[in-house]
Design an enzyme around this catalytic site. Structure first.
Site, PDB file in Angstrom:
ATOM      1  N   PRO A   1      13.113  -1.823 -27.899  1.00  0.00           N
ATOM      2  CG  PRO A   1      13.938   0.512 -27.303  1.00  0.00           C
ATOM      3  CD  PRO A   1      14.359  -1.053 -27.914  1.00  0.00           C
TER       4      PRO A   1
ATOM      5  N   GLY B   1      10.017   5.000 -35.009  1.00  0.00           N
ATOM      6  CA  GLY B   1      10.895   5.162 -35.871  1.00  0.00           C
ATOM      7  C   GLY B   1      12.280   4.265 -35.662  1.00  0.00           C
ATOM      8  CG  LEU B   2      14.155   3.111 -32.649  1.00  0.00           C
ATOM      9  CD1 LEU B   2      14.578   2.344 -31.421  1.00  0.00           C
ATOM     10  CD2 LEU B   2      15.104   3.682 -33.426  1.00  0.00           C
ATOM     11  N   GLY B   3      11.531   1.018 -36.418  1.00  0.00           N
ATOM     12  CA  GLY B   3      10.989  -0.251 -37.131  1.00  0.00           C
ATOM     13  C   GLY B   3      10.582  -1.390 -36.205  1.00  0.00           C
TER      14      GLY B   3
ATOM     15  CB  SER C   1       5.210  -1.817 -36.674  1.00  0.00           C
ATOM     16  OG  SER C   1       6.035  -0.981 -37.668  1.00  0.00           O
ATOM     17  CB  ALA C   2       9.109  -3.624 -39.576  1.00  0.00           C
ATOM     18  CB  ALA C   3      11.509  -5.467 -35.297  1.00  0.00           C
TER      19      ALA C   3
ATOM     20  CG  ASP D   1      10.909   0.292 -41.405  1.00  0.00           C
ATOM     21  OD1 ASP D   1      11.581   0.949 -41.806  1.00  0.00           O
ATOM     22  OD2 ASP D   1       9.896   1.009 -40.501  1.00  0.00           O
TER      23      ASP D   1
HETATM   24  O1  PMV Z   1       8.658   5.080 -37.956  1.00  0.00           O
HETATM   25  P1  PMV Z   1       9.112   3.986 -38.788  1.00  0.00           P
HETATM   26  O2  PMV Z   1      10.153   3.104 -37.984  1.00  0.00           O
HETATM   27  O3  PMV Z   1       7.633   2.945 -38.858  1.00  0.00           O
HETATM   28  O4  PMV Z   1       9.807   3.945 -40.094  1.00  0.00           O
HETATM   29  C1  PMV Z   1       8.865   4.553 -41.184  1.00  0.00           C
HETATM   30  C2  PMV Z   1       9.801   4.687 -42.339  1.00  0.00           C
HETATM   31  C3  PMV Z   1       9.039   5.206 -43.772  1.00  0.00           C
HETATM   32  O5  PMV Z   1       9.879   5.702 -44.725  1.00  0.00           O
HETATM   33  C4  PMV Z   1       8.238   6.741 -42.937  1.00  0.00           C
HETATM   34  C5  PMV Z   1       7.825   4.560 -44.151  1.00  0.00           C
HETATM   35  C6  PMV Z   1       8.064   3.523 -44.929  1.00  0.00           C
HETATM   36  O6  PMV Z   1       7.591   2.437 -45.174  1.00  0.00           O
HETATM   37  O7  PMV Z   1       9.330   3.561 -45.545  1.00  0.00           O
END
Ligand code: PMV
Length: 309
Positions: free
Chosen positions: A91, A95-97, A99-101, A142
């Site tokens: 989803p 916080g679950l990455g 955007s990177a996924a 991420d």
């Molecule tokens: O909130 P997310 O899933 O985009 O995770 C961010 C993680 C951070 O440590 C805050 C940023 C990073 O690039 O490591």
């Protein structure tokens, strides 16, 4: 048509601190973002992921910038039009990455559609460029988890290859991820920490040292299979995340709720300021108990395992 996927993740130790070179521990989760890409006459992005309220609108411009950055990193004619579909089981919760996924999934799908023959290492580097649109100065943790999957130790190296090592645990351990339902802006959260750290080194330097000690202790407790210790260290990690100003009332509520229902550790995960938290709940029975508590309180939940294949 080209297809690709990228894993979601939870950070067990070290979010935010990793941006500044402190090591961290991250685990991919068994939910992923999928993408399909086709050359087209005009560019079109169809994002069909399930998301928290406002996620799509909040990330829309960053998503466009991210794709443009990845095309540049892949040395692709910027005017090339692509039809891009994004979906999958992960989803769009902060916080679950996510955007990177999605960056990894899109990079892989473009790679396949245009027959670029990029290696995993190159996909990871391209997705890192894409991540800059969402996180400003991302650590790379991420996109690395999204590309390779698994449980890993990560340390950013600003001048060359990041330091990444696989962490092995004896057996998979149940976790519960709770979502506040609030979309957070990772870029602003990361910038806020950098600003406060610079303005108040007396407060922040010891917290950064503590984060490093926690990451090392967390890794060794995971490798020893000492989950009670892992949980206690996660609790400590949540406290220092509160101190650097990235938790929120709802994250603290979910963390407290998980602990009161028996979770042996709980902390926010990812950028904070909304988004998600993670609770360590060894055993199906404990996991179910925490899942029910969250659902009863009206929150969205993902139940998964650390160290699962
Ligand atoms: O909130 P997310 O899933 O985009 O995770 C961010 C993680 C951070 O440590 C805050 C940023 C990073 O690039 O490591």
């Amino acid at each position: 048509m080209g297809k690709g996927s990228g894993y979601g993740k939870v950070i067990l130790f070290g979010e935010h601190f990793v941006v500044h070179g402190v090591p961290g521990v991250v685990s991919a989760i068994d939910s992923s973002t999928d993408a399909e890409v086709k050359k087209s006459t005009n560019t079109n992005i169809r994002d069909e992921r399930k998301t928290s309220k406002g996620y799509g609108e909040e990330k829309r411009l960053q998503q466009i910038e991210s794709i443009e950055r990845m095309l540049v990193a892949m040395h692709i004619e910027p005017k090339l039009s692509l039809d891009i579909w994004i979906g999958g089981s992960l989803p769009g919760f902060s916080g679950l990455g996510a955007s990177a996924a999605s960056s990894v999934a899109i990079a892989r799908a473009i790679n396949e559609e245009l027959e670029l023959k990029l290696s995993n290492e190159e996909i990871n580097a391209v997705a890192y460029e894409g991540e800059k649109a969402y996180a400003g100065n991302p650590s790379g943790i991420d996109n690395t988890a999204a590309t390779y999957g698994g449980l890993m130790w990560f340390k950013k190296n600003p001048t060359s290859q990041d330091f990444v090592e696989k962490i092995c645990i004896k057996q998979p351990v149940e976790i519960v991820i709770g979502s506040t339902g609030k979309t957070a802006n990772t870029k602003l959260m990361v910038e806020g920490v950098a600003k406060r750290k610079k303005a108040d080194p007396k407060k922040y330097d010891p917290l950064f040292e503590q984060a490093e000690t926690l990451a090392f202790a967390g890794r060794s407790a995971l490798e020893m299979g000492d989950m009670e210790k892992v949980g206690a260290l996660m609790n400590e990690n949540h406290s220092i995340l509160q101190e650097i100003g990235v938790s929120s009332e709802e994250l603290d509520f979910l963390v407290e709720t998980a602990r009161s229902y028996g979770a042996i550790g709980a902390k926010l995960t990812g950028g904070g300021g909304g988004g998600c938290m993670v609770a360590l709940t060894p055993g199906k029975e404990l996991q179910d108990k925490v899942v029910t508590a969250f659902k009863t309180a009206g929150y969205e939940v993902l139940a998964t395992k650390l160290g699962a294949k």
